[in-house]
Design a protein around this motif. Structure first.
Motif: not given
Length: 242
Positions: A1-29
């Protein structure tokens, strides 16, 4: 059984645009989420799939694997379906890009659902965590789920479900954590089937599966973590990270 993980990532989130590029302990979210998923060592491969060159470059410049979406998509599941359509895989696990506290125990439980599903009764599996805080139960940003006796999902809603008309009844409330594990054929079906009224009303993508008769096995976890939907969530995540 081949199992992978996909992490979908939008930059323009409606409630918090750019949230995935915010700093969390020295690295982006998003980088934190990717590294946490990779660190579980549960997957044959881990990818970030995105519509943003900013996010794409953030992952690949740090040695990770990322894919650019070819088309515009309404939701993360559609984005993943496009990415895996021509891949030779059995199971794909969708880890949300704003979940930097992703951990091995919960993801392992999702994988076990399919390893134990010898009759192939399960189309997809997802996580839920019990909630008792009244404000969180009432919060429309918190998606609630109700299940049957075998923990198959009956419905998801931003409303309070179940509604406690009888205060003496012992009602438990569960929050849906946006981590899904799909059979490949199930996510491709999702991609090809049009959105119906309930999904359009609630803006909860997994309702589409229920509307078309798919079976969703819910797995309870005690790990709450922090989903970063707002600036306030980010501040809580920073405190937790420390």
């Amino acid at each position: 059984m081949k199992i992978i993980s996909m992490i979908p990532a939008r930059y323009a989130a409606s409630r918090f645009p750019g949230k995935l590029m915010q700093d969390l302990g020295g690295k982006s979210v998003i980088l934190r989420t990717y590294e946490a998923t990779l660190a579980t060592k549960l997957f044959d491969d881990v990818y970030v799939v995105t519509d943003s060159t900013i996010i794409f470059n953030e992952i690949v410049t740090h040695g990770g694997k990322a894919l650019m979406s070819k088309r515009e998509h309404e939701c993360g599941s559609d984005r993943i379906a496009e990415a895996v359509e021509d891949m030779d895989i059995d199971i794909v696990i969708n880890v949300q890009g704003d979940e930097p506290f992703t951990e091995k125990e919960s993801l392992g439980k999702l994988i076990d659902v399919f390893k134990n599903d010898v009759d192939r009764e399960v189309d997809l599996a997802s996580l839920m965590v019990r909630i008792i805080d009244v404000e969180e139960i009432k919060d429309p940003n918190t998606v609630k789920v109700i299940v049957d006796q075998n923990n198959f999902a009956l419905y998801f809603s931003r409303s309070v479900i179940p509604y406690s008309r009888d205060a003496s009844a012992e009602v438990k409330y569960y929050k849906h954590k946006g981590v899904y594990a799909f059979r490949k054929e199930a996510i491709l079906d999702f991609y090809r089937l049009p959105m119906l009224a309930l999904e359009a009303s609630e803006k909860i993508e997994c309702i589409r599966y229920l509307e078309y008769g798919k079976r969703i096995k819910m797995v309870e976890t005690s790990v709450q973590g922090v989903e970063i939907d707002t600036p306030e969530d980010l501040e809580r995540a920073k405190k937790l990270w420390k």
